[in-house]
Design a protein around this motif. Sequence first.
Motif, PDB file in Angstrom:
ATOM      1  N   GLN A 302     -38.715 -13.064  33.874  1.00 30.95           N
ATOM      2  CA  GLN A 302     -40.141 -13.070  34.231  1.00 30.95           C
ATOM      3  C   GLN A 302     -40.373 -13.708  35.592  1.00 30.95           C
ATOM      4  N   LEU A 303     -39.606 -14.748  35.894  1.00 33.92           N
ATOM      5  CA  LEU A 303     -39.763 -15.445  37.173  1.00 33.92           C
ATOM      6  C   LEU A 303     -39.341 -14.544  38.330  1.00 33.92           C
ATOM      7  N   ARG A 304     -38.264 -13.765  38.147  1.00 35.96           N
ATOM      8  CA  ARG A 304     -37.745 -12.922  39.227  1.00 35.96           C
ATOM      9  C   ARG A 304     -38.536 -11.637  39.416  1.00 35.96           C
ATOM     10  N   HIS A 305     -39.320 -11.257  38.436  1.00 37.06           N
ATOM     11  CA  HIS A 305     -40.036  -9.971  38.518  1.00 37.06           C
ATOM     12  C   HIS A 305     -40.964  -9.946  39.734  1.00 37.06           C
ATOM     13  N   ARG A 306     -40.895  -8.849  40.502  1.00 32.85           N
ATOM     14  CA  ARG A 306     -41.724  -8.707  41.693  1.00 32.85           C
ATOM     15  C   ARG A 306     -42.416  -7.349  41.673  1.00 32.85           C
ATOM     16  N   GLY A 307     -43.733  -7.359  41.545  1.00 33.45           N
ATOM     17  CA  GLY A 307     -44.486  -6.119  41.625  1.00 33.45           C
ATOM     18  C   GLY A 307     -44.738  -5.709  43.056  1.00 33.45           C
ATOM     19  N   SER A 308     -44.808  -6.695  43.954  1.00 37.46           N
ATOM     20  CA  SER A 308     -45.029  -6.445  45.382  1.00 37.46           C
ATOM     21  C   SER A 308     -44.566  -7.680  46.133  1.00 37.46           C
ATOM     22  N   GLU A 309     -44.588  -7.613  47.475  1.00 39.60           N
ATOM     23  CA  GLU A 309     -44.163  -8.779  48.247  1.00 39.60           C
ATOM     24  C   GLU A 309     -45.164  -9.930  48.147  1.00 39.60           C
ATOM     25  N   LEU A 314     -44.057 -18.797  40.027  1.00 35.49           N
ATOM     26  CA  LEU A 314     -43.472 -20.131  39.994  1.00 35.49           C
ATOM     27  C   LEU A 314     -43.132 -20.490  38.560  1.00 35.49           C
ATOM     28  N   GLY A 315     -41.961 -21.067  38.342  1.00 34.70           N
ATOM     29  CA  GLY A 315     -41.632 -21.605  37.040  1.00 34.70           C
ATOM     30  C   GLY A 315     -42.110 -23.051  36.950  1.00 34.70           C
ATOM     31  N   MET A 316     -42.519 -23.465  35.781  1.00 31.27           N
ATOM     32  CA  MET A 316     -43.006 -24.840  35.606  1.00 31.27           C
ATOM     33  C   MET A 316     -42.542 -25.388  34.260  1.00 31.27           C
ATOM     34  N   TYR A 317     -42.159 -26.670  34.266  1.00 27.73           N
ATOM     35  CA  TYR A 317     -41.809 -27.375  33.033  1.00 27.73           C
ATOM     36  C   TYR A 317     -42.570 -28.688  33.010  1.00 27.73           C
ATOM     37  N   ASP A 318     -43.353 -28.919  31.956  1.00 30.07           N
ATOM     38  CA  ASP A 318     -44.217 -30.115  31.888  1.00 30.07           C
ATOM     39  C   ASP A 318     -43.742 -31.152  30.882  1.00 30.07           C
ATOM     40  N   GLY A 319     -42.501 -31.023  30.422  1.00 30.43           N
ATOM     41  CA  GLY A 319     -41.973 -31.955  29.433  1.00 30.43           C
ATOM     42  C   GLY A 319     -42.033 -31.413  28.027  1.00 30.43           C
ATOM     43  N   GLU A 320     -42.827 -30.362  27.824  1.00 28.56           N
ATOM     44  CA  GLU A 320     -42.957 -29.764  26.496  1.00 28.56           C
ATOM     45  C   GLU A 320     -42.649 -28.275  26.497  1.00 28.56           C
ATOM     46  N   ALA A 388     -41.833 -30.287  36.643  1.00 29.02           N
ATOM     47  CA  ALA A 388     -40.837 -29.637  37.496  1.00 29.02           C
ATOM     48  C   ALA A 388     -41.319 -28.236  37.837  1.00 29.02           C
ATOM     49  N   PHE A 389     -41.117 -27.857  39.086  1.00 33.64           N
ATOM     50  CA  PHE A 389     -41.388 -26.492  39.527  1.00 33.64           C
ATOM     51  C   PHE A 389     -40.053 -25.825  39.841  1.00 33.64           C
ATOM     52  N   LEU A 390     -39.798 -24.702  39.178  1.00 33.27           N
ATOM     53  CA  LEU A 390     -38.535 -23.987  39.304  1.00 33.27           C
ATOM     54  C   LEU A 390     -38.802 -22.709  40.093  1.00 33.27           C
ATOM     55  N   LEU A 391     -37.985 -22.483  41.125  1.00 34.33           N
ATOM     56  CA  LEU A 391     -38.292 -21.469  42.129  1.00 34.33           C
ATOM     57  C   LEU A 391     -37.293 -20.320  42.151  1.00 34.33           C
ATOM     58  N   ASN A 392     -37.752 -19.176  42.663  1.00 32.54           N
ATOM     59  CA  ASN A 392     -36.858 -18.064  42.974  1.00 32.54           C
ATOM     60  C   ASN A 392     -36.073 -18.377  44.235  1.00 32.54           C
ATOM     61  N   LYS A 393     -34.903 -17.783  44.359  1.00 28.71           N
ATOM     62  CA  LYS A 393     -34.122 -17.951  45.580  1.00 28.71           C
ATOM     63  C   LYS A 393     -34.724 -17.121  46.706  1.00 28.71           C
ATOM     64  N   ILE A 394     -34.493 -17.575  47.918  1.00 29.75           N
ATOM     65  CA  ILE A 394     -34.932 -16.855  49.112  1.00 29.75           C
ATOM     66  C   ILE A 394     -33.756 -16.027  49.617  1.00 29.75           C
ATOM     67  N   SER A 395     -34.005 -14.797  50.023  1.00 36.75           N
ATOM     68  CA  SER A 395     -32.925 -13.943  50.499  1.00 36.75           C
ATOM     69  C   SER A 395     -32.581 -14.267  51.946  1.00 36.75           C
ATOM     70  N   ILE A 396     -31.350 -13.920  52.336  1.00 31.49           N
ATOM     71  CA  ILE A 396     -30.937 -14.063  53.730  1.00 31.49           C
ATOM     72  C   ILE A 396     -31.897 -13.307  54.644  1.00 31.49           C
ATOM     73  N   LYS A 397     -32.311 -12.104  54.216  1.00 27.87           N
ATOM     74  CA  LYS A 397     -33.211 -11.291  55.041  1.00 27.87           C
ATOM     75  C   LYS A 397     -34.544 -12.003  55.272  1.00 27.87           C
ATOM     76  N   ASP A 398     -35.050 -12.707  54.237  1.00 27.40           N
ATOM     77  CA  ASP A 398     -36.291 -13.459  54.406  1.00 27.40           C
ATOM     78  C   ASP A 398     -36.111 -14.619  55.378  1.00 27.40           C
ATOM     79  N   VAL A 399     -34.949 -15.278  55.308  1.00 22.76           N
ATOM     80  CA  VAL A 399     -34.689 -16.392  56.216  1.00 22.76           C
ATOM     81  C   VAL A 399     -34.584 -15.875  57.651  1.00 22.76           C
ATOM     82  N   GLU A 400     -33.897 -14.730  57.835  1.00 17.81           N
ATOM     83  CA  GLU A 400     -33.818 -14.134  59.167  1.00 17.81           C
ATOM     84  C   GLU A 400     -35.207 -13.745  59.679  1.00 17.81           C
ATOM     85  N   ARG A 401     -36.025 -13.190  58.792  1.00 15.86           N
ATOM     86  CA  ARG A 401     -37.396 -12.808  59.189  1.00 15.86           C
ATOM     87  C   ARG A 401     -38.191 -14.041  59.617  1.00 15.86           C
ATOM     88  N   LYS A 402     -38.051 -15.114  58.859  1.00 11.94           N
ATOM     89  CA  LYS A 402     -38.774 -16.350  59.193  1.00 11.94           C
ATOM     90  C   LYS A 402     -38.362 -16.857  60.570  1.00 11.94           C
TER      91      LYS A 402
END
Length: 431
Positions: A302-309, A314-320, A388-402
């Motif tokens: 669910q976290l990795r799913h991308r409908g568009s750019e 964001l993933g979140m864990y609140d202790g429960e 805790a906020f758990l994140l998707n990885k950033i691609s090399i292409k995104d880093v190059e674009r940045k």
Amino acid sequence: MVDIRPFKATILKPGLAIDKLVCPVYDTIDAAQYQRFASEKNNIIHVTARRKDTDRDEFIEHAKKNLDRFIDSEVLVERERPAFYIYGIMYTLQPEVLAELPEKDRRSRYFAFGLVTLAKVEDLGKGNIAGHENIFEINTRERYRLMKACMMNFSPIAAEYSMLDHALNNLFEEYLEFRRPDFVPNPEKPPLVDVTLNGSRHLLWEVTDRTVVDKITKIVSGLKLLILDGHHRYTASNMMREKDGIEYTMMMLMEGEDRALLLLPWHRAVRNFSRENLARKIDEKFKIVWQSDKNSEEFYSQLRHRGSEFDVRLGMYDGEKFSVLKADEKSVLELSKKRGEVAGLDLIVLHDWLINPLIRGRPEEDVSFNASPAEAVARVDSKEFDVAFLLNKISIKDVERKAFVERRNFPQKSTLFLPKVAEGIVMRRIE
């Protein structure tokens, strides 16, 4: 053009028990690790890393004394001839880290190559070398002072290049006569260094053959480089160029298309905020698309799913419970247009909408950066942090674009580059 040149490396003297003398890169070492590695009096950590409770001036003096001792006692020795160096790193990932990756990227073993060379320093983003993360000025000044006092580069700055035909990595495999991820040692070309650190095997080969050196120089000359690991060290090297006329620094160049080169996220654990305000912000800007009391494969799916750019999750864990928050796409689009940025919207949204407005104290004290989801979750379970906020990885292409298109930086600790070099594998005396 990227200006590279061979150099005479300084290494730990062959024959020593170097598994006891190397250590992780200085900015990845916590207090417990420091104590473990520093218990060996000849470990390179005594010149590369400052114990957190040590004064900065005292650290520089301590490092210089230990370096002089290492050289005088021949713990460190310099090679006789200038060379390029092939740095190979074989490593595996913990199951919880593998779970973050799409299935096609999961492997039982990774084996990455890098070219260790001197590279001519230039202002970041103004020529052939770009960065992608913000830095802390106080840490840059400390690295500059250490480099100047010791006149040494202790580990290579890791940078990425794009090469769709894999010419450089193919050349390395032809030269060493094996194909990764297999490793078949060639007795005629033994590594200078072969050591295992924290489960990763580090190998270093010296290349002095003039024909091969010339081929490497020609292949690299037209590249653009993107710094992955070592922004503080590169900025300190640029200070040495400006202040002291030292024009070259030691770098390791890695192919961005290499399947063994991974960019993973740094996950955040956060404290010192109002839970009511957090709930209000989530209600304003997000909807919860998945929730469970367990961290499962479905959570990552669910976290990795991308409908568009502009589909930011964001993933979140609140202790429960674990939740997947989906940001309002219209609001994300507006934020993207306002900032003129598309790459790394997950991080921008997290910091702009949740972390920065909510924290009552100082981010450097109330935000913890964690290499794995398990670490971030453990910090919440221990009550040291609240969410805790758990994140998707950033691609090399995104880093190059940045770096090359948007010409902006990500926030600090945005990308966790793997594999990590080690301190003590290859060093360079600054002349």
